[in-house]
Scaffold this motif. Structure first.
Motif, PDB file in Angstrom:
ATOM      1  N   PHE A  99       0.842  -1.200   0.000  1.00  0.00           N
ATOM      2  CA  PHE A  99       0.000   0.000   0.000  1.00  0.00           C
ATOM      3  C   PHE A  99       0.875   1.248   0.000  1.00  0.00           C
ATOM      4  O   PHE A  99       0.632   2.188  -0.764  1.00  0.00           O
ATOM      5  N   ALA A 100       1.877   1.279   0.870  1.00  0.00           N
ATOM      6  CA  ALA A 100       2.762   2.448   0.957  1.00  0.00           C
ATOM      7  C   ALA A 100       3.431   2.722  -0.378  1.00  0.00           C
ATOM      8  O   ALA A 100       3.489   3.873  -0.836  1.00  0.00           O
ATOM      9  N   ASP A 101       3.929   1.681  -1.018  1.00  0.00           N
ATOM     10  CA  ASP A 101       4.583   1.853  -2.323  1.00  0.00           C
ATOM     11  C   ASP A 101       3.595   2.380  -3.366  1.00  0.00           C
ATOM     12  O   ASP A 101       3.914   3.302  -4.122  1.00  0.00           O
ATOM     13  N   ALA A 102       2.395   1.816  -3.399  1.00  0.00           N
ATOM     14  CA  ALA A 102       1.388   2.217  -4.395  1.00  0.00           C
ATOM     15  C   ALA A 102       0.945   3.660  -4.195  1.00  0.00           C
ATOM     16  O   ALA A 102       0.642   4.368  -5.154  1.00  0.00           O
ATOM     17  N   TYR A 103       0.900   4.118  -2.949  1.00  0.00           N
ATOM     18  CA  TYR A 103       0.440   5.472  -2.650  1.00  0.00           C
ATOM     19  C   TYR A 103       1.596   6.465  -2.535  1.00  0.00           C
ATOM     20  O   TYR A 103       1.369   7.641  -2.260  1.00  0.00           O
ATOM     21  N   GLY A 104       2.829   6.009  -2.705  1.00  0.00           N
ATOM     22  CA  GLY A 104       3.979   6.898  -2.636  1.00  0.00           C
ATOM     23  C   GLY A 104       4.314   7.360  -1.225  1.00  0.00           C
ATOM     24  O   GLY A 104       4.846   8.448  -1.031  1.00  0.00           O
ATOM     25  N   ILE A 105       4.024   6.535  -0.242  1.00  0.00           N
ATOM     26  CA  ILE A 105       4.297   6.879   1.154  1.00  0.00           C
ATOM     27  C   ILE A 105       5.722   6.447   1.473  1.00  0.00           C
ATOM     28  O   ILE A 105       6.063   5.272   1.365  1.00  0.00           O
ATOM     29  N   GLU A 106       6.549   7.402   1.881  1.00  0.00           N
ATOM     30  CA  GLU A 106       7.949   7.105   2.151  1.00  0.00           C
ATOM     31  C   GLU A 106       8.180   6.622   3.574  1.00  0.00           C
ATOM     32  O   GLU A 106       9.085   5.838   3.813  1.00  0.00           O
ATOM     33  N   LYS A 107       7.410   7.102   4.523  1.00  0.00           N
ATOM     34  CA  LYS A 107       7.587   6.746   5.928  1.00  0.00           C
ATOM     35  C   LYS A 107       6.449   5.824   6.341  1.00  0.00           C
ATOM     36  O   LYS A 107       5.321   6.248   6.534  1.00  0.00           O
ATOM     37  N   VAL A 110       2.430   3.178  11.825  1.00  0.00           N
ATOM     38  CA  VAL A 110       1.051   2.875  12.203  1.00  0.00           C
ATOM     39  C   VAL A 110       0.586   3.928  13.200  1.00  0.00           C
ATOM     40  O   VAL A 110       1.403   4.517  13.891  1.00  0.00           O
ATOM     41  N   PRO A 111      -0.701   4.162  13.237  1.00  0.00           N
ATOM     42  CA  PRO A 111      -1.726   3.634  12.348  1.00  0.00           C
ATOM     43  C   PRO A 111      -1.663   4.269  10.964  1.00  0.00           C
ATOM     44  O   PRO A 111      -1.239   5.402  10.805  1.00  0.00           O
ATOM     45  N   MET A 112      -2.100   3.489   9.987  1.00  0.00           N
ATOM     46  CA  MET A 112      -2.159   3.939   8.599  1.00  0.00           C
ATOM     47  C   MET A 112      -3.519   3.502   8.056  1.00  0.00           C
ATOM     48  O   MET A 112      -3.851   2.321   8.110  1.00  0.00           O
ATOM     49  N   THR A 113      -4.298   4.473   7.552  1.00  0.00           N
ATOM     50  CA  THR A 113      -5.677   4.222   7.146  1.00  0.00           C
ATOM     51  C   THR A 113      -5.887   4.648   5.702  1.00  0.00           C
ATOM     52  O   THR A 113      -5.422   5.717   5.300  1.00  0.00           O
ATOM     53  N   PHE A 114      -6.604   3.819   4.945  1.00  0.00           N
ATOM     54  CA  PHE A 114      -6.881   4.084   3.536  1.00  0.00           C
ATOM     55  C   PHE A 114      -8.378   4.034   3.290  1.00  0.00           C
ATOM     56  O   PHE A 114      -9.042   3.067   3.658  1.00  0.00           O
ATOM     57  N   VAL A 115      -8.912   5.088   2.644  1.00  0.00           N
ATOM     58  CA  VAL A 115     -10.321   5.148   2.241  1.00  0.00           C
ATOM     59  C   VAL A 115     -10.348   5.737   0.838  1.00  0.00           C
ATOM     60  O   VAL A 115      -9.802   6.823   0.612  1.00  0.00           O
ATOM     61  N   GLY A 116     -10.985   5.043  -0.081  1.00  0.00           N
ATOM     62  CA  GLY A 116     -11.005   5.530  -1.462  1.00  0.00           C
ATOM     63  C   GLY A 116      -9.579   5.667  -1.963  1.00  0.00           C
ATOM     64  O   GLY A 116      -8.775   4.753  -1.815  1.00  0.00           O
ATOM     65  N   PRO A 146      -9.491   1.176  -2.032  1.00  0.00           N
ATOM     66  CA  PRO A 146      -8.079   1.507  -1.787  1.00  0.00           C
ATOM     67  C   PRO A 146      -7.115   0.579  -2.519  1.00  0.00           C
ATOM     68  O   PRO A 146      -6.016   0.981  -2.853  1.00  0.00           O
ATOM     69  N   THR A 147      -7.552  -0.637  -2.792  1.00  0.00           N
ATOM     70  CA  THR A 147      -6.700  -1.600  -3.486  1.00  0.00           C
ATOM     71  C   THR A 147      -6.540  -1.305  -4.980  1.00  0.00           C
ATOM     72  O   THR A 147      -5.682  -1.892  -5.635  1.00  0.00           O
ATOM     73  N   ALA A 148      -7.340  -0.380  -5.515  1.00  0.00           N
ATOM     74  CA  ALA A 148      -7.266  -0.068  -6.948  1.00  0.00           C
ATOM     75  C   ALA A 148      -5.874   0.398  -7.351  1.00  0.00           C
ATOM     76  O   ALA A 148      -5.399   0.104  -8.449  1.00  0.00           O
TER      77      ALA A 148
END
Length: 151
Positions: A99-107, A110-116, A146-148
């Motif tokens: 998820f972090a890689d797909a969304y470009g999150i470098e750090k 937790v907690p980490m939340t994904f919606v849409g 979020p998995t899209a």
């Protein structure tokens, strides 16, 4: 604040600040068994208009603070929360990294939340309001899962 220099001071995302704090020991999802039962541990067989992915850690005090709110979301009609504990599961930690890689999150934290197509790292009142607003918006008009972004 540069994405390269993230510290415990904060994480800037889409114009809003979500505080990243240290991870100290405490009971993670130490709520009632019935509240924990509302969460899904995988997206298999989840049938809801809005699916929220929530990565948390056993012993994370901020995750414990977020848990009652996530339980409320999970109990809503047409909303499902996939709660994945990452400290004790290599598979969930790997999923969080995907998820972090797909969304470009470098750090990754937790907690980490994904919606849409949005995400939040950390927990604060502002984050709670943003997640709540995003869930409402997704219930009114379709949002991508979020998995899209993983595809």
């Amino acid at each position: 604040m540069s994405g390269q220099n993230l510290t415990r001071r904060g994480f800037l995302r889409g114009g809003s600040m979500a505080v990243l704090s240290g991870l100290a020991g405490c009971s993670a999802l130490g709520g009632s068994k019935s509240q924990a039962d509302v969460f899904h541990t995988s997206a298999e067989n989840v049938d809801a208009e809005v699916v929220v992915y929530w990565f948390w850690g056993d012993g994370c005090p901020h995750c414990a603070d977020q848990m009652p709110f996530m339980g409320e979301l999970a109990k809503r009609e047409n909303v499902a929360v996939v709660a994945l504990e990452v400290y004790n599961s290599d598979e969930n930690r790997q999923r969080q990294q995907e998820f972090a890689d797909a969304y470009g999150i470098e750090k990754v934290a937790v907690p980490m939340t994904f919606v849409g197509n949005e995400y939040w790292v950390g927990w604060a009142d502002e984050v709670k309001q943003e997640i709540k607003s995003k869930v409402e918006a997704c219930l009114e008009s379709d949002c991508p899962a979020p998995t899209a972004k993983l595809e």
